[in-house]
Design a protein around this motif. Sequence first.
Motif, short mmCIF file in Angstrom:
data_model
loop_
_atom_site.label_atom_id
_atom_site.label_comp_id
_atom_site.label_asym_id
_atom_site.label_seq_id
_atom_site.Cartn_x
_atom_site.Cartn_y
_atom_site.Cartn_z
N VAL A 146 -22.06 -128.36 64.25
CA VAL A 146 -22.70 -129.48 63.14
C VAL A 146 -23.36 -130.36 63.93
CG1 VAL A 146 -22.49 -130.72 61.12
CG2 VAL A 146 -21.05 -128.91 61.34
N ASP A 147 -24.63 -130.62 63.78
CA ASP A 147 -25.53 -131.55 64.26
C ASP A 147 -26.20 -132.49 63.35
OD1 ASP A 147 -27.11 -133.02 65.86
OD2 ASP A 147 -28.30 -131.45 66.92
N CYS A 148 -25.66 -133.86 63.36
CA CYS A 148 -26.17 -134.74 62.39
C CYS A 148 -26.68 -135.79 63.23
CB CYS A 148 -25.12 -135.18 61.47
SG CYS A 148 -24.12 -133.94 60.76
N SER A 149 -27.20 -135.58 64.26
CA SER A 149 -27.62 -136.63 65.28
C SER A 149 -29.23 -137.08 64.99
CB SER A 149 -27.63 -136.11 66.80
OG SER A 149 -28.51 -135.07 66.91
N ASN A 150 -29.40 -138.50 65.28
CA ASN A 150 -30.85 -138.94 65.12
C ASN A 150 -31.30 -138.84 63.51
OD1 ASN A 150 -31.91 -139.57 67.96
ND2 ASN A 150 -31.10 -137.56 68.32
N GLN A 151 -30.13 -139.28 62.80
CA GLN A 151 -30.70 -139.28 61.30
C GLN A 151 -30.48 -140.58 60.69
OE1 GLN A 151 -31.93 -136.46 59.68
NE2 GLN A 151 -31.53 -135.53 61.61
N ARG A 152 -30.19 -141.67 61.34
CA ARG A 152 -30.37 -143.00 60.75
C ARG A 152 -29.21 -143.04 59.89
NH1 ARG A 152 -36.57 -144.91 60.18
NH2 ARG A 152 -37.19 -144.48 62.21
N LEU A 153 -28.11 -142.34 60.02
CA LEU A 153 -27.06 -142.46 58.98
C LEU A 153 -26.16 -143.57 59.07
CD1 LEU A 153 -25.70 -138.96 59.46
CD2 LEU A 153 -26.94 -139.58 57.65
N PHE A 154 -25.89 -144.57 58.13
CA PHE A 154 -24.95 -145.55 58.21
C PHE A 154 -23.37 -145.31 57.84
CE2 PHE A 154 -29.01 -147.41 57.31
CZ PHE A 154 -29.12 -148.50 58.11
N SER A 155 -23.32 -143.99 57.28
CA SER A 155 -21.84 -143.35 57.28
C SER A 155 -21.85 -141.96 57.61
CB SER A 155 -21.42 -143.59 55.64
OG SER A 155 -22.35 -142.71 55.00
N VAL A 156 -20.51 -141.56 57.81
CA VAL A 156 -20.41 -139.92 58.20
C VAL A 156 -20.64 -139.23 57.18
CG1 VAL A 156 -18.69 -140.77 59.95
CG2 VAL A 156 -17.76 -140.42 57.76
N PRO A 157 -20.96 -137.76 57.40
CA PRO A 157 -21.39 -137.09 56.11
C PRO A 157 -20.01 -136.61 55.73
CG PRO A 157 -21.92 -136.05 58.23
CD PRO A 157 -21.50 -137.28 58.64
N PRO A 158 -20.01 -136.16 54.31
CA PRO A 158 -18.62 -135.77 53.91
C PRO A 158 -18.80 -134.42 54.00
CG PRO A 158 -20.30 -136.32 52.11
CD PRO A 158 -20.79 -136.79 53.26
N ASP A 159 -17.72 -133.57 53.52
CA ASP A 159 -17.36 -132.23 53.45
C ASP A 159 -17.98 -131.53 54.69
OD1 ASP A 159 -16.51 -132.90 50.74
OD2 ASP A 159 -18.33 -132.94 50.27
N LEU A 160 -17.17 -131.80 55.74
CA LEU A 160 -17.99 -131.00 56.75
C LEU A 160 -17.33 -129.52 56.58
CD1 LEU A 160 -17.04 -133.41 59.91
CD2 LEU A 160 -19.34 -132.82 58.89
N LEU A 161 -17.91 -128.60 57.49
CA LEU A 161 -17.23 -127.43 57.43
C LEU A 161 -15.90 -127.22 58.02
CD1 LEU A 161 -20.75 -125.48 58.53
CD2 LEU A 161 -19.44 -125.53 56.10
N LEU A 162 -15.10 -126.45 57.34
CA LEU A 162 -13.53 -126.50 57.97
C LEU A 162 -13.57 -125.94 59.18
CD1 LEU A 162 -11.69 -125.79 54.85
CD2 LEU A 162 -11.97 -128.10 55.90
N ASP A 163 -14.34 -125.14 59.69
CA ASP A 163 -14.36 -124.42 60.93
C ASP A 163 -15.26 -124.86 62.26
OD1 ASP A 163 -16.75 -123.48 59.88
OD2 ASP A 163 -16.48 -121.52 60.28
N THR A 164 -15.61 -126.24 61.99
CA THR A 164 -16.46 -126.82 62.82
C THR A 164 -15.67 -126.99 64.27
OG1 THR A 164 -17.61 -128.15 61.19
CG2 THR A 164 -17.72 -129.03 63.28
N HIS A 165 -16.30 -126.52 65.18
CA HIS A 165 -15.83 -126.70 66.46
C HIS A 165 -16.49 -127.90 67.23
CE1 HIS A 165 -14.56 -122.20 66.83
NE2 HIS A 165 -13.92 -122.93 65.85
N ASN A 166 -17.93 -127.96 66.98
CA ASN A 166 -18.73 -129.11 67.82
C ASN A 166 -19.39 -130.00 66.78
OD1 ASN A 166 -20.72 -130.49 69.19
ND2 ASN A 166 -20.81 -128.82 70.79
N LEU A 167 -18.96 -131.37 66.69
CA LEU A 167 -19.56 -132.14 65.67
C LEU A 167 -20.49 -133.47 66.38
CD1 LEU A 167 -20.13 -133.53 62.92
CD2 LEU A 167 -17.78 -134.36 63.21
N SER A 168 -21.58 -133.42 66.31
CA SER A 168 -22.35 -134.49 66.71
C SER A 168 -23.12 -135.42 65.76
CB SER A 168 -23.60 -134.10 67.70
OG SER A 168 -24.42 -134.92 68.12
N LEU A 169 -22.57 -136.82 65.90
CA LEU A 169 -23.04 -137.72 65.03
C LEU A 169 -23.68 -138.92 65.80
CD1 LEU A 169 -19.94 -138.16 62.73
CD2 LEU A 169 -21.95 -137.07 61.87
N ALA A 170 -24.13 -138.32 67.00
CA ALA A 170 -24.86 -139.27 68.05
C ALA A 170 -26.20 -139.64 67.23
CB ALA A 170 -25.02 -138.63 69.14
#
Length: 265
Positions: A16-40
Motif C-alpha cells: 500500500v503506497d500512500c506516499s507524496n499525498q500531502r496527508l495530515f493523517s494516516v489513511p483508515p481501513d488499511l487492507l488486512l493483508d498489507t505487507h508493505n506500507l508507505s506513508l512517506a
Amino acid sequence: MVNGCPVLCVCQDHSVDCSNQRLFSVPPDLLLDTHNLSLAHNRIANIPRGYLSCHIELQVLDLRNNSLSELPEGLFVNTRRLAHLDLSHNNFSHLPAGIFHMAYSLVRVNLSHNPGLRRVHPLAFHGLSQLRHLDLSFGSLSFLGLDALEDLSGLVILQLGGNPWMCGCTMEPLLKWLRDNIRRCVADAQHAECQGPPEVEGTLLFSLTEESFKACHLTLTLDDYLFIAFVGFVVSIASVATNFLLGITANCCHRWSKASEDEEM
C-alpha cells in the motif's frame, strides 16, 4: 476506497503506497493483508493508538519525511513480522523506553535526520535482538549510553555520523564496546566526529583508543599521597607562622601607638 484500497493510495501485491499525498493523517481501513506500507513524504504528525493492531502481516513500514515527534504506546504489539522501519526525517526529540515494544523481528531501523533527537532511553531498543542495522545519524546526540545498545546482540551496522558527540570520559564504555563489537561493520565511521572536549574536537569517534582516555583513569600512588600530605603540613605550618607574626606585629603596633600617645600627654 476502491477495491479495498484507501483513497489516494496505490495498492498492489500486498503493498500500500500512500506516499507524496500531502496527508495530515494516516489513511483508515488499511487492507488486512498489507505487507508493505508507505506513508512517506506527507505531513502526518500523529498516529492513532492501535492503528496497526490488526495488521499482523506487516513487514515494512515507511514513515520518513513526516512531522512525527512520538509514536503511540503499543503501536507494534501485533506487528510481530515487522522487519524494516523508517522514521527518518521527522521531529523526534527523544526515544522513550519501550517505543519499539514487541517489534522483536525488526532488522533495520532508520532514525536519521531527526535534527532534534537528543536523548535515547536505556530501554528504547530493549528486546530487539534481531536488529542488524540502526541509523542514528544526523541528529543532536551528544551522548549515547552503552546500556541502550547492550541488548542488540545482532547489530552489525550502527550509523552515528552528523551528531555533536562529546567524547569525554562518560563516552569511553560505549566506544570500547563499539571497537570490540561492530567497528569493522560501521558504515559511516568517517563521518562520526567529536565536537568536544576541545582537545579532541574534530577527531573521528572511532579513532579514539584506550590511550585517549588515559586521563580518566589517573590514580594516585603512595608517593603522591605522601607528597600531598607533606605539602598540606607545610602549608599548615606556614599559615600558623604567618598568623603568629601578624599577631606579634599587631601587638607591637598597638604598644607603639599607646607609647606615642603617652609621650604627647
